[in-house]
Design a protein around this motif. Structure first.
Motif, mmCIF file in Angstrom:
data_model
loop_
_atom_site.group_PDB
_atom_site.id
_atom_site.type_symbol
_atom_site.label_atom_id
_atom_site.label_comp_id
_atom_site.label_asym_id
_atom_site.label_seq_id
_atom_site.Cartn_x
_atom_site.Cartn_y
_atom_site.Cartn_z
ATOM 1 N N ALA A 58 1.787 7.851 -3.338
ATOM 2 C CA ALA A 58 2.953 6.974 -3.330
ATOM 3 C C ALA A 58 3.060 6.214 -2.012
ATOM 4 C CB ALA A 58 4.218 7.793 -3.576
ATOM 5 N N SER A 62 1.479 2.730 -3.486
ATOM 6 C CA SER A 62 2.548 2.294 -4.394
ATOM 7 C C SER A 62 2.761 0.789 -4.382
ATOM 8 C CB SER A 62 3.853 3.002 -4.052
ATOM 9 O OG SER A 62 4.243 2.708 -2.720
ATOM 10 N N LEU A 74 4.358 4.862 -9.891
ATOM 11 C CA LEU A 74 4.711 6.278 -9.883
ATOM 12 C C LEU A 74 4.913 6.811 -11.301
ATOM 13 C CD1 LEU A 74 7.108 6.564 -6.802
ATOM 14 C CD2 LEU A 74 4.681 7.148 -6.980
#
Length: 271
Positions: A58, A62, A74
């Motif tokens: 993440a 991300s 996610l």
């Protein structure tokens, strides 16, 4: 007077039902009790390491991944990591008890008991599948507090998760029967199970891999298990869900048949 009790009444032999549900339950219960004594290693540790994977990806990726507005990065990643953790947990927690009991000699004692060999095999697989499902559910549950997961098809998610957990639990029992020492168990986990899991689409989209690499990855049955579980949770998929479910079901049947057969002939158990 042999075979009689005081009063002249011969003792009544208690018949053993088939299947012997009480015996199967005992094998399963003892396995769960054993794993519960090391719950930090069997359940908590895999959940925390999976969440650490999620946090690293993440933070690092991300902002660089785009799935065309279907799902966020996610939402794509969480079910893949949860499935990855579930498969690894089911495999390891079925293989470990088989090797341990074989080396200690207690597995041979179970084979000589009134239990049928398939009941013992199913008992070990049930323990592994339970551990794997707890790990996968734990990852999903905790991650869902931070990531909005749509759970597009809950029933499909549950059915495929159970099938996949049993498939790799039965494969774990096969590996446990084959391994004669702990080093051999580690070799299979390192050089077979980890590559299959990492190269399965748990951390990347299958449709973005082309050429020979894409073909090889699509020959990996783990990829179908993870993709259809991702579809059940997020609604995103790279393979045909019907084909993916069929692959997972066939893998479960094949793994179960192989495990039951090897237990029935006492492969590497009986002298």
């Amino acid at each position: 007077m042999s075979g009689q009790v005081p009063g002249g009444t011969a003792p009544r032999v208690r018949p053993i039902s088939r299947p012997h549900w009480r015996g199967l339950w005992t094998v399963y219960r003892l396995g769960v009790m054993r794993l519960s004594r090391i719950v930090l290693e069997t359940i908590v540790g895999p959940i925390l390491s999976s969440l650490l994977f999620l946090a690293v990806f993440a933070i690092a990726l991300s902002d660089t991944q785009d799935f065309g507005g279907e799902v966020g990065f996610l939402q794509f990643l969480v079910p893949g990591i949860a499935a990855f953790a579930m498969i690894q947990g089911a495999y390891q927690m079925a293989a470990f008890p088989v090797v341990y009991d074989k080396l200690e000699g207690t597995l041979a004692d179970q084979i000589m008991s009134p239990l049928m060999e398939w009941e013992i095999a199913v008992g070990y697989a049930l323990v592994g599948a339970t551990a794997g499902l707890f790990v996968g559910a734990g990852v999903l549950g905790i991650a869902s507090a931070f990531v909005a997961l749509p759970f597009a098809n809950p029933l499909l998610t549950v059915v495929v998760a159970v099938l996949a957990a049993f498939a790799f639990a039965f494969l774990g029992t096969v590996t446990g029967l084959w391994a004669q020492k702990w080093d051999q168990l580690s070799v299979v986990a390192t050089f077979l199970m980890l590559p299959l899991a990492f190269l399965s689409g748990a951390f990347f989209a299958l449709d973005r891999v082309s050429g020979v690499a894409g073909v090889l990855i699509r020959l990996n049955p783990v990829a179908y298990a993870i993709d259809v579980l991702r579809f059940g949770v997020s609604g995103w998929h790279a393979t045909n869900p019907v084909i993916a479910v069929a692959v997972v079901a066939c893998l479960t049947v094949a793994a179960a048949a192989l495990s039951l057969r090897l237990f029935s002939i006492g492969w590497k158990i009986k002298a």
